[in-house]
Enzyme design. Structure first.
Site, short mmCIF file in Angstrom:
data_model
loop_
_atom_site.label_atom_id
_atom_site.label_comp_id
_atom_site.label_asym_id
_atom_site.label_seq_id
_atom_site.Cartn_x
_atom_site.Cartn_y
_atom_site.Cartn_z
N ILE A 25 108.39 18.14 48.02
CA ILE A 25 108.01 18.10 46.60
C ILE A 25 108.37 16.70 46.12
O ILE A 25 109.50 16.23 46.32
CB ILE A 25 108.74 19.20 45.79
CG1 ILE A 25 108.38 19.11 44.30
CG2 ILE A 25 110.24 19.18 45.99
CD1 ILE A 25 108.91 20.29 43.48
N SER A 26 107.40 15.99 45.56
CA SER A 26 107.60 14.59 45.17
C SER A 26 108.66 14.46 44.09
O SER A 26 108.91 15.40 43.32
CB SER A 26 106.29 13.98 44.68
OG SER A 26 105.33 13.96 45.70
#
Length: 217
Positions: free
Chosen positions: A64-65
């Site tokens: 997840i960025s």
């Protein structure tokens, strides 16, 4: 959407401060990110770090960025309330959830079936009714639903993918990481006009590569 459970006002203020400090200044984007609980998309012991500005591991070897990158990509996309958006790379679903706050309709595609299943469960729990999740080869886009006002790609391609560019409306915008290695990539904003395409380099980034085919999870 209710405020994230277990997040103190101080943590939320710090979260928004970090976003502004990194250059996320669009008030609509900041509001959407404030309303979207990143903790809902992070599992296990990493959930306690959901509001830190860092990427975190998720299923299928993906990540997840970090929130500031999500915010800057969303800001560059400049989503309008009546837009239909295509996202390539659902991942955890966090980016699509933010887009759902800004657009009329969001289609999000991932090649990992377990990721799309997990994201759909979270979207249902959060009451996001304007997001459609599909397990597809994202490199070909979604021609049966296009053209799109906005396209966001969350995996790096060597060049902006031709099929996705053709699914962009005239006046539409695509934001995509471009680079031939996982160490040298640039986030590119592509705008389609009557004569063709304009390109703008936004910032250096690092994303997983855009892969063809459906993954065997």
């Amino acid at each position: 959407m209710t405020d994230p459970a277990g997040i103190t006002p101080e943590q939320k203020m710090q979260f928004l401060f970090q976003l502004r400090q990194k250059g996320v200044m669009d008030s609509r984007v900041l509001t959407a990110m404030e309303k979207t609980d990143r903790g809902a998309f992070v599992r296990g012991h990493f959930a306690t770090r959901a509001y830190e500005d860092m990427p975190l591991p998720i299923s299928s070897g993906q990540t997840i960025s970090q929130p500031s990158v999500v915010g800057l990509m969303t800001q560059a996309l400049d989503v309008q309330p009546r837009d239909t958006v295509l996202e390539i790379g659902t991942g955890s679903g966090y980016q699509a959830a933010i887009l759902s706050q800004l657009a009329r309709r969001v289609y999000t595609i991932d090649r990992h079936r377990n990721l799309t299943r997990e994201a759909e469960v979270v979207f249902t729990r959060l009451g996001l009714v304007n997001v459609t999740v599909l397990t597809r080869d994202g490199s070909f886009g979604l021609p049966d639903q296009g053209p799109f006002d906005r396209i966001l790609v969350t995996a790096a391609a060597e060049d902006p993918p031709g099929p996705l560019m053709q699914q962009l409306k005239v006046g539409g915008v695509m934001v995509v990481p471009v680079g031939q290695s996982d160490t040298v990539q640039s986030l590119i904003k592509v705008t389609r006009n009557d004569a063709g395409f304009d390109y703008e380099e936004i910032m250096p980034v690092r994303f997983v590569p855009l892969m063809e085919g459906i993954a065997r999870d």
